[in-house]
Design a protein around this motif. Sequence first.
Motif, PDB file in Angstrom:
ATOM      1  N   THR A  86      72.380  35.611  81.054  1.00  0.00           N
ATOM      2  CA  THR A  86      72.141  36.486  82.192  1.00  0.00           C
ATOM      3  C   THR A  86      70.744  37.088  82.144  1.00  0.00           C
ATOM      4  O   THR A  86      70.200  37.357  81.075  1.00  0.00           O
ATOM      5  CB  THR A  86      73.168  37.635  82.240  1.00  0.00           C
ATOM      6  OG1 THR A  86      73.055  38.436  81.060  1.00  0.00           O
ATOM      7  CG2 THR A  86      74.573  37.099  82.380  1.00  0.00           C
ATOM      8  N   ASP A 144      66.948  39.566  86.958  1.00  0.00           N
ATOM      9  CA  ASP A 144      66.249  39.025  88.120  1.00  0.00           C
ATOM     10  C   ASP A 144      66.058  37.523  87.899  1.00  0.00           C
ATOM     11  O   ASP A 144      65.475  37.117  86.878  1.00  0.00           O
ATOM     12  CB  ASP A 144      64.905  39.727  88.291  1.00  0.00           C
ATOM     13  CG  ASP A 144      64.195  39.366  89.587  1.00  0.00           C
ATOM     14  OD1 ASP A 144      64.475  38.281  90.127  1.00  0.00           O
ATOM     15  OD2 ASP A 144      63.364  40.168  90.047  1.00  0.00           O
ATOM     16  N   LEU A 145      66.511  36.713  88.833  1.00  0.00           N
ATOM     17  CA  LEU A 145      66.414  35.266  88.665  1.00  0.00           C
ATOM     18  C   LEU A 145      64.981  34.762  88.675  1.00  0.00           C
ATOM     19  O   LEU A 145      64.733  33.597  88.340  1.00  0.00           O
ATOM     20  CB  LEU A 145      67.234  34.554  89.748  1.00  0.00           C
ATOM     21  CG  LEU A 145      68.749  34.528  89.500  1.00  0.00           C
ATOM     22  CD1 LEU A 145      69.467  33.857  90.660  1.00  0.00           C
ATOM     23  CD2 LEU A 145      69.068  33.796  88.188  1.00  0.00           C
ATOM     24  N   ARG A 188      72.347  35.643  87.387  1.00  0.00           N
ATOM     25  CA  ARG A 188      71.918  37.017  87.598  1.00  0.00           C
ATOM     26  C   ARG A 188      73.086  37.960  87.369  1.00  0.00           C
ATOM     27  O   ARG A 188      74.151  37.820  87.962  1.00  0.00           O
ATOM     28  CB  ARG A 188      71.377  37.208  89.011  1.00  0.00           C
ATOM     29  CG  ARG A 188      70.834  38.613  89.257  1.00  0.00           C
ATOM     30  CD  ARG A 188      70.469  38.847  90.716  1.00  0.00           C
ATOM     31  NE  ARG A 188      69.951  40.203  90.893  1.00  0.00           N
ATOM     32  CZ  ARG A 188      70.707  41.291  90.975  1.00  0.00           C
ATOM     33  NH1 ARG A 188      72.029  41.193  90.873  1.00  0.00           N
ATOM     34  NH2 ARG A 188      70.160  42.487  91.136  1.00  0.00           N
TER      35      ARG A 188
END
Length: 338
Positions: free
Chosen positions: A31, A34-35, A60
């Motif tokens: 995770t 922010d992608l 995300r």
Amino acid sequence: MADVLVTGGSGYIGGWCTLALLNAGYSVRTTVRDLEREPQVRAMVRRGGADSGASLRVLRADLRHDGGWREAVAGCDAVLHVASPTLTQVPRNEDEMVRPAIDGTLRVLRVARDAGVRRVVMTSAIGAIAYGHPPRGIPFTENDWTNVDAAIAPYQKSKTLAERAAWDFVADEGRGLELAVINPTAVLGPVLGPDYSPSLNAIARMLDGSMRTLLKFASGYVDVRDVASLHVLAMTEQAAAGERFIATSGHSLWQRDIAAVLRERLGDRAAKVPTREMPLWVARGLARVNPQMRTLRLLLGRNLDATSAKAEHMLGWKARPIEDTIVETAESLLALPR
């Protein structure tokens, strides 16, 4: 093999845990808040020598919010909960760090339990063990807990209370969810990207000359690759369920010990490494007024030695010599683009 989730894959320890799992043949999900950081995560994996393709998914999810966590854990056998809320400066109110640490930990444990995850391995810290105690002559062990009623920094308090909350949750509401906890000392080792531990920053400052004098305090140190391997052992070994494990290499080191290793092993490349130790009375005076030193004020003159005997005997874990790690850390930092 079932999927494993690593929270905080763009972080220093999280990146190396992801690498260790990929190299062991696991499919990994990790995770990020922010992608936009996905390319960075994949670049870190490639830099570490692993395949960043189909065996790795980047999702995300934010510890401060519920969104994304159910998808992240669905179908996973285990979770390595490495992520922890961070602040760029010392908070005015300690709850700014403590509350998100507790809430984020409980959020991950709750969704892991509900998804049928077998075991969560949580990254805590020596900060949950060795702080708030009077000086002592014996190493800290997993039986010790930081005294949160003493004068300690918000970071140590957050790690302690988050770990306490995790154990309480599993005991009261876990419904069979297993928990193991890793408590690393100061983490060193090669860097994979721009995010690395504050302990590496101290070595970087020694190398570039911005640290003019050494401070007098000692703590344990451990290689990030060994921290990652201990996470995997804690995930796979049945004996690890319900246990916490200190990760450290040998005995504690004073800053002057680290500086001596750098000068001896790096030669001219360590020409800017300081040789002089700041007198304690001067350091304590500066710590009262210098924000950068304020967090070290309670460490000055102290030796926070700890032992990894439990991990060694119970799990067969062994840390590499910390002197080699110090050198590899420095070489890695020196190779970063300037």
